[in-house]
Design a protein around this motif. Structure first.
Motif: not given
Length: 496
Positions: A245-259
């Protein structure tokens, strides 16, 4: 499959990507097209293309390779379930926030919420994290190409890396995100087709029907999903799900790439449809990859194939390419090569675009300036700069790394994305407080440093407890605590 055949397929593959890039960017290579795809992307194309970006060559090779360990098996699926929950949180919490603020760079939220220094700190963390993480992902496919193709031609590793980055640069530097939305969709087609056909080909080689293969995997020593036995170990189910959960929020939700891809949709409704669709496909595809891993080990047992070595060390990352290139027929080998190439380069091209976007917007302020040819030239130079930086990082990983690449990437995530998670958590939950802006960089350096020291002495401090992916929670928590210590009452009421 001979090295010459593999090389020919790669040349044709990249020729197709460059042709698509030129066609897409011919009419518009502006910064708006590069950064946001003119806010006109179709949600279903974004959802499908994100599969290739999110999975990468790590999922394609490292995840199946790890299945052979008794303490791992299908452990990764616990983490994937956590990923799915994280994606739903991103879709319902973070995406609405980003769309309300009409952001090009998601780190602009930190600027408005906590201050300019905090904003630059968050953007810098992303630049460091994504550069290292993407370099590790590309490194994985380059060592495969080096071992099975370029060693035969006497080409040095550094040149293989440089050539790979040069090809990615060739089809991304003009169109950026507008091009990548299209090319990543095509690459995901190759990726998904590859994993499905690989299962079929291995089943055929083992004389299994699909139902028989399912039973063989289920009854094997490689398919255990949930590890409940010992909460002190890193494979314990709760640790894996929370970490996911936390890695996804950080590496996707707080990541300019996928966002960045999500923010190219027309509106929040389409962006959320994209995320929900993507989540379902993501879970199923990862289950397929784990099944491929079990089948690979069953095939290796039957045919007496040993796990390959690299530099004198066993490398499970290389089992899949070893079987595909040296033990299966030509068509399965081609399918594997296309899938691996698509998975890895779909991730790296997207990362280079996001790194360029973040630097241009967060540090050069291009979103606040009127478009000009000079700005486009500057953007090209930034794109070249990040390509060269990634080249250097890949060489460092090659010289220093001895772990499985999937483990390396999540270690990097725990130490680098933790401060980002702490910054956003503070901004979202501490509505009546702000921070002493100039002290934020110190907090974001101390938190991962303390986390790293703690990880070294875990057993001495906590007995036999082993940190796994939940280490990111410790890092984020220390960041949050540090921000509280330098906090002060906010003079303005935040709307975000």
């Amino acid at each position: 499959m001979t090295p010459t055949t593999i090389l020919l397929i790669i040349v044709v593959y990249f020729g197709l990507l460059i042709f698509i890039s030129n066609a897409v960017s011919k009419k518009d290579s502006s910064n708006d097209a590069f950064f946001k795809a003119n806010k006109n992307s179709r949600w279903y194309l974004v959802a499908f293309g994100m599969i290739g970006t999110a999975l990468s060559g790590v999922t394609f090779i490292s995840v199946p390779g790890q299945v052979g360990s008794p303490d791992i098996q299908f452990k990764y699926f616990q983490f994937v379930l956590g990923n799915a929950i994280g994606f739903l949180i991103i879709a319902t919490v973070l995406l609405p926030l980003y769309y309300r603020m009409n952001l090009t760079s998601i780190y602009s939220y930190i600027e408005q919420r906590l201050g300019v220094v905090s904003y630059k700190t968050a953007a810098s963390i992303f630049l460091i994290s994504r550069t290292i993480g993407s370099a590790a992902r590309l490194y994985l496919v380059v060592i495969v190409l080096q071992r099975y193709v370029f060693d035969a031609f006497g080409v040095p590793f550094w040149f293989t890396v440089l050539m790979s980055l040069g090809l990615i640069f060739a089809y991304t530097y003009r169109g950026g995100l507008k091009t990548i939305i299209i090319t990543d969709t095509l690459q995901t087609v190759f990726l998904v087709s590859s994993v499905i056909f690989t299962i079929f080909f291995i089943c055929d080689s083992l004389d299994y029907s699909i139902p028989q293969a399912f039973e063989a995997v289920k009854n094997s020593n490689y398919s255990k999903i949930f590890f409940w036995e010992d909460w002190l170990k890193g494979n314990f189910v709760a640790k894996q799900i929370i970490g996911g959960i936390l890695v996804t929020i950080a590496m996707v939700g707080l990541d300019q790439d996928l966002m960045q891809k999500n923010l190219s949709c027309k509106n929040i409704g389409e962006a959320q449809k994209n995320m929900f669709t993507f989540t379902g496909i993501f879970v199923v595809i990862n289950l397929f990859f784990l099944s491929v891993g079990a089948l690979l080990y069953l095939y290796a047992e039957k045919n007496g194939i040993a796990v390959p070595e690299l530099a004198g060390k066993t490398r499970t990352d290389l089992l899949f390419p070893e079987i595909a290139f040296h033990h299966l027929a030509l068509v399965p080998a081609v399918v594997f090569l296309l899938g691996l190439t698509a998975a890895t380069f779909a991730t790296t091209d997207s990362a280079l675009t996001a790194l360029t976007t973040s630097f241009c917007v967060d540090f050069l302020g291009m979103d606040k300036k009127e478009h000009s040819p000079a700005m486009v030239k500057t953007r090209h130079k930034v794109h070249v700069g990040f390509s060269l930086l990634m080249f250097v990082v890949i060489l460092l990983i090659y010289w220093l790394n001895s772990d499985s690449v999937v483990s390396l990437i999540f270690k990097i995530a725990a130490f680098t994305y933790g401060p980002l998670l702490g910054l956003y958590a503070f901004g979202l939950f501490m509505k009546t407080k702000t921070v002493i802006d100039k002290l934020v960089p110190m907090v974001c350096i101390l938190a991962p440093t303390l986390t790293f020291i703690l990880s070294l002495y875990t057993k001495e401090i906590f007995g036999n407890y082993e940190f796994a992916e939940e280490l990111i929670l410790v890092n984020a928590g220390l960041t949050f605590l540090g921000l509280l210590l330098i906090s002060k009452p906010s003079t303005t009421q935040t709307r975000f």
